[in-house]
Design a protein around this motif. Structure first.
Motif, short mmCIF file in Angstrom:
data_model
loop_
_atom_site.label_atom_id
_atom_site.label_comp_id
_atom_site.label_asym_id
_atom_site.label_seq_id
_atom_site.Cartn_x
_atom_site.Cartn_y
_atom_site.Cartn_z
N SER A 122 -20.37 -75.66 67.41
CA SER A 122 -20.94 -75.24 67.57
C SER A 122 -22.34 -75.71 68.57
O SER A 122 -23.71 -75.12 68.87
CB SER A 122 -21.53 -75.04 66.60
N SER A 145 -22.90 -69.51 69.61
CA SER A 145 -22.21 -70.86 68.87
C SER A 145 -23.06 -71.07 67.43
O SER A 145 -22.10 -71.70 66.89
CB SER A 145 -22.38 -71.86 69.96
N LEU A 146 -23.87 -71.32 68.04
CA LEU A 146 -24.74 -72.51 66.49
C LEU A 146 -24.32 -70.89 64.92
O LEU A 146 -24.41 -72.28 64.53
CB LEU A 146 -26.22 -71.97 66.74
N LEU A 147 -24.55 -70.55 65.21
CA LEU A 147 -24.29 -68.64 63.90
C LEU A 147 -22.46 -69.18 63.98
O LEU A 147 -22.11 -69.53 62.81
CB LEU A 147 -24.72 -68.48 64.09
N LEU A 148 -21.42 -69.22 64.95
CA LEU A 148 -20.55 -68.84 64.58
C LEU A 148 -19.31 -69.60 64.90
O LEU A 148 -18.65 -70.07 64.24
CB LEU A 148 -20.20 -67.64 66.20
N GLY A 149 -20.02 -70.90 65.31
CA GLY A 149 -19.67 -72.07 66.03
C GLY A 149 -18.51 -72.18 66.75
O GLY A 149 -17.59 -72.53 67.34
N PHE A 177 -11.53 -65.37 62.00
CA PHE A 177 -11.80 -64.58 62.51
C PHE A 177 -10.20 -63.82 62.60
O PHE A 177 -10.12 -62.93 62.19
CB PHE A 177 -12.58 -64.44 63.62
N CYS A 179 -11.76 -73.39 63.40
CA CYS A 179 -11.97 -72.86 61.70
C CYS A 179 -12.33 -71.75 61.76
O CYS A 179 -11.81 -70.42 61.27
CB CYS A 179 -12.14 -73.71 60.91
N SER A 180 -13.51 -71.76 62.56
CA SER A 180 -14.24 -70.25 62.14
C SER A 180 -13.64 -68.95 62.78
O SER A 180 -13.21 -67.71 62.59
CB SER A 180 -15.58 -70.71 62.80
N ALA A 237 -21.87 -61.78 64.41
CA ALA A 237 -20.71 -61.78 63.53
C ALA A 237 -19.39 -60.38 63.70
O ALA A 237 -18.46 -60.22 64.31
CB ALA A 237 -19.98 -61.62 62.28
N GLY A 263 -14.51 -77.64 63.05
CA GLY A 263 -15.31 -76.14 62.50
C GLY A 263 -15.04 -75.14 63.63
O GLY A 263 -15.14 -74.03 62.71
#
Lengths: 306, 306
Positions: free
Chosen positions: A105, A129-133, A272, A267-268, A162, A264
């Motif tokens: 992120s 990036s910030l929201l989804l990593g 998905f 893992c995101s 997303a 992080g």
């Protein structure tokens, strides 16, 4: 004879007299050293990494082989320039479908100069990036019926939501990929590309296990390159699904701490990919048809891969 | 009759006529609603969470039970004020040793107002959060021989380096905890507090598995409260090692994405705890003494827990 790579999806492109990477057609990729500290920084990462005995082999295979640096004629005609010589991992691949996913992120090391941080913070906020990593940096999706492919510009993909990311990932493993992603993707290749013991998900999970433990390197603004060959998948052959880590101009020492920012984001991405496999498997299970219907179903493209 | 809690380690304290939480001595904790949106936000989190059927029981137990809100006499003498009524999870505990660990390298939701983000960014940079993915917000370590305890101020602990964090975690599970952490901690209770099927590490790993999957909530500026009772550990009894999640004034909807910021920080904390257990186990293995010496060794405090 160096030439412009066919399957590059992100970064600077050696087109129209610009400076960019080149390939020799026999497995080596020449990346011009970036300006400022970045070039030196990437060389020192590759040098240190290639000698680092702490990296297990099953993780090392996710990184391009490093062959040193070499002075070669730059693509912009500016004469001899120092290039990183790396493994060209798209060599020998026919029409590979590719995703370049920038992980984390945050794309800046805490030690970076304030001005650089400010620039990255703005980019990260304006992207997924910030929201989804993570965010997409480049895509190249081949369709199965034509020689064409979908290769959207970076600006149009790095801010995906997303829902859009999910749609892209589903299209990546579909037989009916359309250039504008307007069709309902069939996810025909989901189980052979994302699933299975050597599929993308398994590889991402191996990488994850390493990131949960390693405190040697922190990777900022680094990407995972995900690829496979749709024609092979269509023929029922091993589609050569593979991940490679790339772009190491902003790697810093871990100093006893894991790379929580990368982990992080990884893992995101894994979540998905897992969801697509879960849905695909569920659809397969609920699609259990009566015997006769099953036979017909087996002959469709969907049935073959589902 | 509400009174000031004995075992609070972080947040606002109801001392010297200030506004802070109170306890009723029989298991309930009264937390005054915070100013601005934060109070409402925390109430709505607890309300939604307590009704949320998607939360499995083995995860729900990590959250304080929520009993609604109640108007009670505020600790600052300002009259009746709305309080969250929560489980007082230190009730019935004798001299609990406690760590309050704020999880995440980022303590602000992306949707927060710019001014709030700027304030948090500055705090995160000045603390361990950015580098480690978490920071200490409060500590209370009891020593075993005296009634005293070590309860340092927030300012002195939130910027700890990786080495200092490791030292604190080792002291947390040691029989020779000193107020200034100047002794070499013996980690006598590491295996019974951090290790084992019901120890802190197991609980953190259960939480981690949930965070790898859940896309319902994103927790910013939220803490994990880690506690156990040293006297019980010393007597060879179950030390009641337990984690609880607290502080939900900045929880936002996950919208189909995992909480990669929380997960990254949680994995970083897990790595620190695992390392202590690994070293402790190794020391035990290399400390295998000749038979006679072993008998003497068994009688020391170290031997009992090692």
């Amino acid at each position: 004879m160096l030439k412009i790579p066919e399957n590059q999806v992100a970064g600077h492109f050696a087109r129209n007299g610009k400076l960019g990477p080149l390939v020799d057609g026999s497995g080596r990729f020449y990346k011009p050293l970036q300006g400022g500290d970045r070039g030196c920084s990437e060389v020192s990462f590759y040098t240190s990494f290639s000698l680092d005995g702490r990296i297990p082999d099953h993780i090392r295979r996710f990184f391009p082989t490093f062959y040193g640096t070499e002075l070669v004629e730059a693509s912009d005609g500016s004469g001899l320039k120092s290039h990183l010589v790396l493994e060209d991992f798209t060599a020998g691949r026919v029409n590979p479908s590719i995703m370049d996913v920038k992980i984390g992120s945050r794309t800046w090391p805490p030690q970076a100069p304030e001005k650089y941080i400010a620039k990255c913070v703005e980019k990260d906020h304006g992207s997924s990036s910030l929201l989804l990593g993570f965010r997409f940096s480049g895509l190249q999706f081949h369709s199965i019926n034509e020689t064409g492919f979908w290769k959207p510009g970076k600006k149009s993909i790095q801010g995906f939501s997303a829902d859009e990311v999910q749609l892209v990932l589903r299209n990546f493993v579909s037989s009916n990929t359309s250039k504008e992603l307007e069709l309902k993707p069939d996810c025909a290749f989901a189980s052979v590309v994302f699933g299975g013991p050597t599929g993308i998900l398994s590889q991402l999970l191996e990488l994850k296990a390493w990131f949960e433990d390693q405190t040697v390197y922190h990777f900022f603004s680094s990407s995972i390159h995900i690829m496979y060959e749709k024609q092979l998948a269509l023929q029922g052959k091993n589609p050569r699904a593979e991940i490679k880590l790339i772009d190491f101009a902003h790697v810093v020492e871990g100093r006893g701490v894991i790379d929580h920012n990368y982990l992080g984001g990884l893992c995101s991405l894994i979540k998905f990919v897992s969801e697509i496999l879960k849905v695909t498997n569920k659809e397969c299970q609920t699609n259990v048809l009566p015997k006769d219907a099953q036979r017909d179903h087996d002959m469709s493209v969907n049935g073959t891969y589902c």
